[in-house]
Design a protein around this motif. Structure first.
Motif, PDB file in Angstrom:
ATOM      1  N   ARG A 211       0.843  -1.204   0.000  1.00  0.00           N
ATOM      2  CA  ARG A 211       0.000   0.000   0.000  1.00  0.00           C
ATOM      3  C   ARG A 211       0.874   1.248   0.000  1.00  0.00           C
ATOM      4  NH1 ARG A 211      -4.217  -3.260   3.072  1.00  0.00           N
ATOM      5  NH2 ARG A 211      -2.904  -3.093   4.897  1.00  0.00           N
ATOM      6  N   LEU A 214       2.099   1.763  -3.414  1.00  0.00           N
ATOM      7  CA  LEU A 214       1.047   2.331  -4.257  1.00  0.00           C
ATOM      8  C   LEU A 214       0.989   3.847  -4.097  1.00  0.00           C
ATOM      9  CD1 LEU A 214      -1.494   1.565  -6.071  1.00  0.00           C
ATOM     10  CD2 LEU A 214      -2.749   2.251  -4.032  1.00  0.00           C
ATOM     11  N   ASN A 225      -9.385   0.597  -7.831  1.00  0.00           N
ATOM     12  CA  ASN A 225      -9.033  -0.383  -6.798  1.00  0.00           C
ATOM     13  C   ASN A 225     -10.117  -1.450  -6.746  1.00  0.00           C
ATOM     14  OD1 ASN A 225      -8.061  -1.795  -4.630  1.00  0.00           O
ATOM     15  ND2 ASN A 225      -8.573  -0.241  -3.091  1.00  0.00           N
ATOM     16  N   CYS A 228     -11.773  -3.732  -2.923  1.00  0.00           N
ATOM     17  CA  CYS A 228     -11.136  -2.697  -2.065  1.00  0.00           C
ATOM     18  C   CYS A 228     -11.269  -2.973  -0.577  1.00  0.00           C
ATOM     19  CB  CYS A 228     -11.706  -1.323  -2.396  1.00  0.00           C
ATOM     20  SG  CYS A 228     -13.433  -1.109  -1.861  1.00  0.00           S
ATOM     21  N   PHE A 233      -5.923   0.280   0.065  1.00  0.00           N
ATOM     22  CA  PHE A 233      -5.198   0.786  -1.107  1.00  0.00           C
ATOM     23  C   PHE A 233      -5.789   2.117  -1.589  1.00  0.00           C
ATOM     24  CE2 PHE A 233      -3.769  -3.690  -1.678  1.00  0.00           C
ATOM     25  CZ  PHE A 233      -2.425  -3.468  -1.942  1.00  0.00           C
ATOM     26  N   SER A 234      -7.115   2.253  -1.506  1.00  0.00           N
ATOM     27  CA  SER A 234      -7.755   3.478  -2.018  1.00  0.00           C
ATOM     28  C   SER A 234      -7.258   4.712  -1.264  1.00  0.00           C
ATOM     29  CB  SER A 234      -9.274   3.389  -1.856  1.00  0.00           C
ATOM     30  OG  SER A 234      -9.767   2.189  -2.401  1.00  0.00           O
ATOM     31  N   ALA A 237      -3.798   5.638  -2.160  1.00  0.00           N
ATOM     32  CA  ALA A 237      -3.749   6.290  -3.473  1.00  0.00           C
ATOM     33  C   ALA A 237      -4.101   7.771  -3.320  1.00  0.00           C
ATOM     34  CB  ALA A 237      -4.712   5.605  -4.437  1.00  0.00           C
ATOM     35  N   VAL A 245     -10.022   8.131  -7.480  1.00  0.00           N
ATOM     36  CA  VAL A 245      -9.892   6.725  -7.087  1.00  0.00           C
ATOM     37  C   VAL A 245     -11.279   6.081  -7.111  1.00  0.00           C
ATOM     38  CG1 VAL A 245      -9.130   5.087  -5.330  1.00  0.00           C
ATOM     39  CG2 VAL A 245      -7.934   7.269  -5.586  1.00  0.00           C
ATOM     40  N   SER A 247     -13.317   2.721  -6.342  1.00  0.00           N
ATOM     41  CA  SER A 247     -13.124   1.502  -5.536  1.00  0.00           C
ATOM     42  C   SER A 247     -14.331   0.595  -5.682  1.00  0.00           C
ATOM     43  CB  SER A 247     -12.957   1.861  -4.062  1.00  0.00           C
ATOM     44  OG  SER A 247     -11.912   2.788  -3.881  1.00  0.00           O
ATOM     45  N   ILE A 298      -5.498  -1.744  -9.335  1.00  0.00           N
ATOM     46  CA  ILE A 298      -5.108  -2.720  -8.305  1.00  0.00           C
ATOM     47  C   ILE A 298      -6.109  -3.868  -8.336  1.00  0.00           C
ATOM     48  CG2 ILE A 298      -4.722  -3.132  -5.829  1.00  0.00           C
ATOM     49  CD1 ILE A 298      -4.937   0.383  -6.521  1.00  0.00           C
ATOM     50  N   ASP A 300      -6.721  -7.056  -6.007  1.00  0.00           N
ATOM     51  CA  ASP A 300      -6.336  -7.811  -4.806  1.00  0.00           C
ATOM     52  C   ASP A 300      -7.513  -8.686  -4.376  1.00  0.00           C
ATOM     53  OD1 ASP A 300      -4.964  -8.743  -2.596  1.00  0.00           O
ATOM     54  OD2 ASP A 300      -5.495  -7.019  -1.339  1.00  0.00           O
TER      55      ASP A 300
END
Ligand code: SAH
Length: 396
Positions: A211, A214, A225, A228, A233-234, A237, A245, A247, A298, A300
């Protein structure tokens, strides 16, 4: 104490300090042992090899506590292992000041079936095997002493306990908190951690370094993202200066926490954050149809394969999301893509992603390989511990 005798040749893996003894390796058990009891492990010639926890209901029949024949498995043993595990984190500068920290990472810290995460002055433990379950008291007591924390909460509600014949156990072991929701600060961003209802022990600590990486990459980019969860991560960012962003998660409660997390961080520009409650597989296709494009994506996702047996189904799912993400990637864009499936090796994951690029008609190069943070170490003798692998790709 009961004695577990191995078939001829099956001592080799124990001598290589591999902690799992599968049913096919076990010749016989002499003496009585209940689930979780400690047994002596001997070769077919009677050579003492290890002390292990007996799990009669699992295909992994025993998990080694100690490869030292002279070591007794008692309260003091757990105190030594827990203290050493906590000390290893304290010795690494990037970990010593963390509010949210994995203190015990199961086999890789010499404690199969034991997970312990620290959130401020609360420790959350997760015991996944019969052996770990049996030593709850010693483990909790050792954690309190080693950390000086005020509280311990147990989140032993994972599916894998069923394979061990264990019921779910949740609740406070020591102390209580009036508000079950805690907050930590990670890379200068405040995050709520729901230890009672959240995933795992409440938070994905393993992605901490990724993170932060990122945040370094996000400046002026339009970021997507996927999966999320609570916006780890959001928010990084946004902290890194992303232009926008977007998400996506299919879980309403996760997105509600995500938005609360954003509100916990008034330093971030909330107007740049957009949330979509949707299935990523469908939404990636919709966005393509709508002509959307992103400079940084991203992926994940949750675990698609627990074991190598599910690897094929998982491979199709990884290929699908990576293919569709690559089609949304602007020229020169970055894709940060992960797999946390134990059954999918780093090598296989790279092949799947390469296949996805080919089918998407995109070329891309690996600029960095990514892994779990240092509080999720991998014992050299236990490569299965390396479940999280990621690739940072730069598209053409
Ligand atoms: N990246 C997160 C952790 C992701 S956990 C972090 O850093 O904290 C995986 C998330 O995927 C969960 O929040 C789960 O709700 C979500 N999820 C699972 N299947 C999904 C799907 N098909 N579409 C969208 N979200 C999904």
């Amino acid at each position: 104490m009961a004695t577990l005798t191995l078939h001829p040749g099956k001592e080799k893996s124990v001598l290589r300090r591999r902690p799992w003894l599968f049913s096919g390796a076990v010749a016989q058990l002499d003496g009585r042992a209940r689930p979780g009891d400690t047994v002596d492990v001997v070769s077919h010639e009677g050579r003492m090899l290890a002390r292990a926890a007996w799990s009669p209901d699992s295909q992994i029949r025993a998990r080694v506590w100690s490869f030292d024949a002279a070591e007794t498995i008692d309260h003091a043993f757990f105190k030594r292992r827990v203290t050493a595990s906590v000390a290893r984190r304290a010795a690494l500068p990037e970990l010593s000041g963390q509010h949210g920290l994995r203190l015990i990472h199961a086999e890789s810290d010499g404690l199969p079936g034991v997970i312990a995460d620290r959130y401020g002055d609360t420790v959350v433990v997760q015991l996944t095997t019969a052996g770990a379950d049996k030593w709850r008291g010693a483990i909790a007591d050792s954690l309190l002493k080693a950390t000086g924390c005020a509280r311990i909460y147990e989140r032993s509600d994972v599916e894998v306990r069923k394979l061990e014949g264990l019921e779910a156990v949740t609740g406070w072991i020591h102390g209580t908190a009036s508000d079950d929701e805690l907050a930590i600060t990670e890379n200068c961003v405040h995050m709520a951690v729901d230890i009672v209802g959240g995933h795992k022990t409440g938070f994905y600590l393993d992605q901490r370094d990724n993170r932060r990486r990122l945040a370094e990459l996000a400046r002026d980019r339009r970021v997507l993202n996927c999966f999320c969860y609570t916006a780890g991560f959001s928010l990084q960012a946004l902290a890194g200066g992303a232009r926008e962003v977007v998400s996506i998660d299919s879980s309403g409660p996760a997105l509600a926490t995500a938005q609360r997390n954003l509100a916990l961080n008034p330093q971030l520009d909330a107007s740049r954050a957009l949330w979509r409650e949707a299935d990523v597989f469908a939404e990636l296709r919709n966005m393509r149809g709508a002509g959307e494009s992103f400079d940084l994506i991203i992926l994940d996702p949750p675990k698609f394969a627990n074991t190598a047996a599910h690897a094929e189904r998982a491979a199709r799912a990884y290929k699908d999301i990576n293919l569709h993400a690559m089609q949304l990637l602007a020229p020169g864009g970055l894709l940060m893509t992960y797999s946390c499936s134990g059954g999918v090796s780093a090598e296989l994951f790279q092949k799947i992603v390469a296949g996805a690029a080919l089918d998407a008609g995109r070329t891309a190069r690996i600029v960095q390989r990514l892994q779990g943070a240092a509080d999720h170490p991998v014992d050299l003798a236990f490569p299965e511990g390396e479940y999280l692998k990621g690739l940072l790709l730069q598209g053409d």
